[in-house]
Design an enzyme around this catalytic site. Structure first.
Site: not given
Length: 179
Positions: A64, A7, A12
């Site tokens: 996702d 990522t 995140k």
């Protein structure tokens, strides 16, 4: 064991480090995002490509996620990023504004791939679509309300405590601890 989280979003990675006891390394690799209505299929394809293309033996993690609105038949779902960029968050609110059923959920699938087998872990957080409120967060956070507050009104700590990604990461962490 190091787990490579694929990522470009440092937020995140911070969230993943809260759930995983192993070392989490951020890998900024732009994998091909296949077109599919299935979050798991998208995440697994990305994980397999990232594992092969980054040339290391350590496993990878790819997520996702999407916003699934009941009144819109699950739209924007896996196409949430594209819809945000082209239609905009405000217009998604406009599409739902007159609907009686404004239920929605954020869903996330985390795919783990170690070169042999792919495993997926899903998390979801229920809510409803409301008029935009709040200054925090990103994406659909201003129109997604959970337990009386939009995600954009929540502190980062509160948002992460209820997040769809966090729920998926918690399931992954449990599996990882057992294996």
């Amino acid at each position: 064991m190091t787990i490579r989280f694929v990522t470009s979003n440092e937020g995140k990675v911070r969230e993943a480090r809260e759930y995983l006891t192993d070392d989490v390394e951020q890998i900024d690799y732009d994998y091909t995002e296949i077109q599919s209505d299935d979050l798991a299929e998208i995440a697994v394809a990305g994980a397999k490509e990232a594992f092969e293309e980054t040339g290391r033996d350590d496993p990878v993690l790819v997520d996702d996620a999407g916003l699934f609105v009941d009144a819109l038949g699950g739209f924007p779902g896996p196409y949430s990023s594209y819809a945000e960029d082209t239609v905009g968050v405000e217009r998604v609110w406009n599409l739902v504004e007159q609907e009686e059923n404004r239920r929605a959920k954020f869903r996330c699938v985390v795919a783990y791939y170690d070169g042999d087998e792919a495993r997926t872990f899903e998390g979801a957080v229920p809510g409803r679509i409301v008029a935009p409120r709040g200054d925090g967060g990103f994406g659909y956070d201003p129109i997604f309300e959970h337990e009386g507050a939009t995600m954009a009104e929540m502190s980062t700590e509160r948002k992460n405590a209820v997040s769809h990604r966090g729920r998926a990461l918690a399931k992954f962490a449990d599996w990882l601890a057992e294996n």
